[in-house]
Design a protein around this motif. Structure first.
Motif, PDB file in Angstrom:
ATOM      1  N   LEU A   3       0.831  -1.204   0.000  1.00 32.35           N
ATOM      2  CA  LEU A   3       0.000   0.000   0.000  1.00 32.35           C
ATOM      3  C   LEU A   3       0.867   1.256   0.000  1.00 32.35           C
ATOM      4  O   LEU A   3       0.591   2.216  -0.729  1.00 32.35           O
ATOM      5  N   THR A  48      -5.598   7.984 -14.880  1.00 31.58           N
ATOM      6  CA  THR A  48      -6.048   6.638 -14.515  1.00 31.58           C
ATOM      7  C   THR A  48      -5.918   5.694 -15.701  1.00 31.58           C
ATOM      8  O   THR A  48      -5.510   4.543 -15.550  1.00 31.58           O
ATOM      9  N   SER A 132      -1.800  -6.479 -10.266  1.00 32.93           N
ATOM     10  CA  SER A 132      -3.120  -6.006 -10.671  1.00 32.93           C
ATOM     11  C   SER A 132      -3.033  -4.505 -10.936  1.00 32.93           C
ATOM     12  O   SER A 132      -2.684  -3.722 -10.042  1.00 32.93           O
ATOM     13  N   TRP A 134      -5.450  -2.246 -11.837  1.00 39.12           N
ATOM     14  CA  TRP A 134      -6.545  -1.340 -11.495  1.00 39.12           C
ATOM     15  C   TRP A 134      -6.390  -0.612 -10.167  1.00 39.12           C
ATOM     16  O   TRP A 134      -6.609   0.603 -10.110  1.00 39.12           O
ATOM     17  N   PRO A 135      -6.002  -1.267  -9.064  1.00 41.50           N
ATOM     18  CA  PRO A 135      -5.814  -0.491  -7.821  1.00 41.50           C
ATOM     19  C   PRO A 135      -4.735   0.581  -7.964  1.00 41.50           C
ATOM     20  O   PRO A 135      -4.869   1.684  -7.445  1.00 41.50           O
ATOM     21  N   SER A 139      -5.423   4.639  -7.922  1.00 46.29           N
ATOM     22  CA  SER A 139      -4.681   5.447  -6.951  1.00 46.29           C
ATOM     23  C   SER A 139      -3.980   6.616  -7.632  1.00 46.29           C
ATOM     24  O   SER A 139      -3.999   7.746  -7.133  1.00 46.29           O
TER      25      SER A 139
END
Length: 190
Positions: A3, A48, A132, A134-135, A139
Protein backbone atom coordinates in the motif's frame (compact mmCIF):
# COMPACT_ATOMS: atom_id res chain seq x y z
CA UNK A 1 2.95 -4.02 -4.38
CA UNK A 2 2.49 -2.74 -0.85
CA UNK A 3 0.00 0.00 0.00
CA UNK A 4 2.83 2.40 0.82
CA UNK A 5 4.48 1.70 -2.55
CA UNK A 6 1.20 2.36 -4.36
CA UNK A 7 0.63 5.65 -2.49
CA UNK A 8 4.19 6.85 -3.17
CA UNK A 9 3.92 5.87 -6.83
CA UNK A 10 0.58 7.70 -7.12
CA UNK A 11 2.04 10.86 -5.60
CA UNK A 12 5.13 10.68 -7.80
CA UNK A 13 3.01 10.28 -10.93
CA UNK A 14 0.88 13.33 -10.04
CA UNK A 15 3.64 15.88 -9.38
CA UNK A 16 4.13 17.03 -12.97
CA UNK A 17 0.35 17.28 -13.40
CA UNK A 18 0.31 19.48 -10.28
CA UNK A 19 2.93 21.80 -11.79
CA UNK A 20 0.99 22.00 -15.06
CA UNK A 21 -2.22 22.73 -13.13
CA UNK A 22 -0.60 25.64 -11.33
CA UNK A 23 0.25 27.08 -14.75
CA UNK A 24 -3.30 26.49 -15.97
CA UNK A 25 -4.70 28.20 -12.88
CA UNK A 26 -2.53 31.28 -13.38
CA UNK A 27 -3.73 31.61 -16.97
CA UNK A 28 -7.39 31.90 -15.94
CA UNK A 29 -9.35 34.85 -14.65
CA UNK A 30 -10.00 34.01 -11.01
CA UNK A 31 -10.76 30.27 -11.46
CA UNK A 32 -13.49 28.87 -9.22
CA UNK A 33 -13.54 25.54 -7.44
CA UNK A 34 -15.84 24.14 -10.13
CA UNK A 35 -13.17 24.81 -12.77
CA UNK A 36 -10.48 23.37 -10.50
CA UNK A 37 -12.59 20.23 -9.97
CA UNK A 38 -13.31 19.98 -13.72
CA UNK A 39 -9.60 20.25 -14.51
CA UNK A 40 -8.76 17.73 -11.79
CA UNK A 41 -11.36 15.32 -13.15
CA UNK A 42 -10.02 15.54 -16.71
CA UNK A 43 -6.41 15.06 -15.60
CA UNK A 44 -7.38 12.34 -13.10
CA UNK A 45 -9.33 10.31 -15.67
CA UNK A 46 -6.49 10.51 -18.17
CA UNK A 47 -3.92 9.65 -15.51
CA UNK A 48 -6.05 6.64 -14.51
CA UNK A 49 -6.27 5.33 -18.06
CA UNK A 50 -2.68 5.82 -19.21
CA UNK A 51 -1.08 3.25 -16.86
CA UNK A 52 -3.76 0.77 -17.93
CA UNK A 53 -2.94 1.46 -21.58
CA UNK A 54 0.76 1.16 -20.76
CA UNK A 55 0.14 -2.11 -18.92
CA UNK A 56 -1.70 -3.46 -21.95
CA UNK A 57 1.01 -2.20 -24.30
CA UNK A 58 3.59 -3.80 -22.03
CA UNK A 59 2.29 -7.12 -23.17
CA UNK A 60 1.93 -6.06 -26.79
CA UNK A 61 4.81 -3.71 -27.63
CA UNK A 62 6.94 -2.74 -24.62
CA UNK A 63 10.02 -1.85 -26.63
CA UNK A 64 8.16 0.67 -28.79
CA UNK A 65 6.51 2.50 -25.88
CA UNK A 66 9.68 2.63 -23.77
CA UNK A 67 11.70 3.81 -26.74
CA UNK A 68 9.49 6.80 -27.51
CA UNK A 69 7.63 7.83 -24.32
CA UNK A 70 10.17 10.49 -23.35
CA UNK A 71 10.15 12.06 -26.83
CA UNK A 72 6.36 12.18 -26.93
CA UNK A 73 6.17 13.82 -23.49
CA UNK A 74 8.97 16.27 -24.35
CA UNK A 75 7.31 17.31 -27.62
CA UNK A 76 3.79 17.71 -26.22
CA UNK A 77 4.89 19.58 -23.10
CA UNK A 78 7.34 21.71 -25.09
CA UNK A 79 4.72 22.77 -27.63
CA UNK A 80 2.15 23.53 -24.91
CA UNK A 81 4.72 25.43 -22.86
CA UNK A 82 5.95 27.52 -25.76
CA UNK A 83 2.32 28.24 -26.69
CA UNK A 84 1.66 29.51 -23.15
CA UNK A 85 4.78 31.71 -23.16
CA UNK A 86 3.91 33.07 -26.60
CA UNK A 87 0.34 33.78 -25.50
CA UNK A 88 1.55 35.62 -22.40
CA UNK A 89 4.00 37.74 -24.39
CA UNK A 90 1.42 38.46 -27.09
CA UNK A 91 -1.13 39.63 -24.55
CA UNK A 92 1.23 41.21 -22.01
CA UNK A 93 -0.29 44.64 -22.54
CA UNK A 94 -3.86 43.44 -22.03
CA UNK A 95 -5.67 43.75 -18.74
CA UNK A 96 -6.41 40.92 -16.36
CA UNK A 97 -10.10 40.94 -17.37
CA UNK A 98 -9.15 39.46 -20.73
CA UNK A 99 -8.07 36.13 -19.25
CA UNK A 100 -10.41 33.26 -20.07
CA UNK A 101 -12.82 31.94 -17.45
CA UNK A 102 -11.98 28.34 -18.31
CA UNK A 103 -9.75 26.26 -20.55
CA UNK A 104 -11.14 24.18 -23.37
CA UNK A 105 -11.60 20.47 -22.76
CA UNK A 106 -9.12 19.63 -25.53
CA UNK A 107 -6.38 21.87 -24.17
CA UNK A 108 -6.75 20.25 -20.76
CA UNK A 109 -6.90 16.77 -22.27
CA UNK A 110 -3.71 17.28 -24.29
CA UNK A 111 -1.92 18.73 -21.26
CA UNK A 112 -3.21 15.89 -19.10
CA UNK A 113 -2.03 13.33 -21.64
CA UNK A 114 1.38 14.98 -21.94
CA UNK A 115 1.90 14.88 -18.18
CA UNK A 116 0.71 11.26 -17.99
CA UNK A 117 3.15 9.72 -20.46
CA UNK A 118 5.34 8.69 -17.53
CA UNK A 119 2.34 6.88 -15.98
CA UNK A 120 1.98 4.98 -19.25
CA UNK A 121 5.62 3.98 -19.03
CA UNK A 122 5.06 2.85 -15.43
CA UNK A 123 2.15 0.74 -16.67
CA UNK A 124 4.48 -0.92 -19.16
CA UNK A 125 6.87 -1.77 -16.34
CA UNK A 126 4.06 -3.07 -14.13
CA UNK A 127 3.01 -5.46 -16.88
CA UNK A 128 6.25 -7.35 -16.31
CA UNK A 129 5.72 -7.50 -12.53
CA UNK A 130 2.45 -9.37 -12.90
CA UNK A 131 0.53 -7.01 -10.58
CA UNK A 132 -3.12 -6.01 -10.67
CA UNK A 133 -3.15 -2.70 -12.55
CA UNK A 134 -6.55 -1.34 -11.49
CA UNK A 135 -5.81 -0.49 -7.82
CA UNK A 136 -2.60 1.22 -8.91
CA UNK A 137 -4.23 3.10 -11.80
CA UNK A 138 -7.13 4.25 -9.61
CA UNK A 139 -4.68 5.45 -6.95
CA UNK A 140 -2.70 7.41 -9.53
CA UNK A 141 -5.91 8.90 -10.93
CA UNK A 142 -7.23 9.93 -7.52
CA UNK A 143 -3.89 11.46 -6.46
CA UNK A 144 -3.76 13.37 -9.74
CA UNK A 145 -7.36 14.57 -9.33
CA UNK A 146 -6.54 15.93 -5.87
CA UNK A 147 -3.18 17.45 -6.82
CA UNK A 148 -4.49 19.11 -9.99
CA UNK A 149 -7.53 20.54 -8.23
CA UNK A 150 -5.26 22.04 -5.58
CA UNK A 151 -2.78 23.15 -8.26
CA UNK A 152 -5.40 25.18 -10.14
CA UNK A 153 -6.32 26.99 -6.93
CA UNK A 154 -2.64 27.61 -6.11
CA UNK A 155 -2.34 29.04 -9.63
CA UNK A 156 -5.28 31.32 -8.88
CA UNK A 157 -3.38 32.85 -5.96
CA UNK A 158 -0.12 33.10 -7.92
CA UNK A 159 -1.95 34.61 -10.89
CA UNK A 160 -3.21 37.49 -8.75
CA UNK A 161 0.33 38.40 -7.77
CA UNK A 162 2.15 37.70 -11.02
CA UNK A 163 -0.53 38.64 -13.55
CA UNK A 164 0.13 37.66 -17.16
CA UNK A 165 3.73 36.76 -16.32
CA UNK A 166 2.37 33.79 -14.37
CA UNK A 167 1.16 32.23 -17.63
CA UNK A 168 4.65 32.63 -19.10
CA UNK A 169 6.14 31.06 -15.97
CA UNK A 170 3.64 28.20 -16.27
CA UNK A 171 4.73 27.68 -19.87
CA UNK A 172 8.38 27.63 -18.86
CA UNK A 173 7.49 25.06 -16.17
CA UNK A 174 5.84 22.82 -18.79
CA UNK A 175 8.89 23.07 -21.05
CA UNK A 176 11.05 22.31 -18.02
CA UNK A 177 9.01 19.23 -17.13
CA UNK A 178 9.32 17.96 -20.70
CA UNK A 179 13.05 18.65 -20.78
CA UNK A 180 13.50 16.92 -17.41
CA UNK A 181 11.67 13.81 -18.63
CA UNK A 182 13.87 13.73 -21.72
CA UNK A 183 17.07 14.39 -19.76
CA UNK A 184 16.31 11.71 -17.16
CA UNK A 185 15.64 9.15 -19.84
CA UNK A 186 18.69 9.98 -21.93
CA UNK A 187 21.05 10.06 -18.93
CA UNK A 188 19.65 6.74 -17.66
CA UNK A 189 20.73 5.18 -20.95
CA UNK A 190 24.33 6.31 -20.48
Amino acid sequence: MSLISIVLLALAMSTDAFAAAVGKGTALENPRWTEALRTGLIFGCIETLTPVVGWWLGYAAADFVEGWDHWIAFTLLGVLGVRMVWSAMKHSSETEEEKPQRHSFWLLAVTGFATSIDAMAVGVGLAFLNVSIWPIALSIGFATFAMVTIGVMVGRVLGKFAGRWAEAIGGVVLVGIGATILYEHLTALS
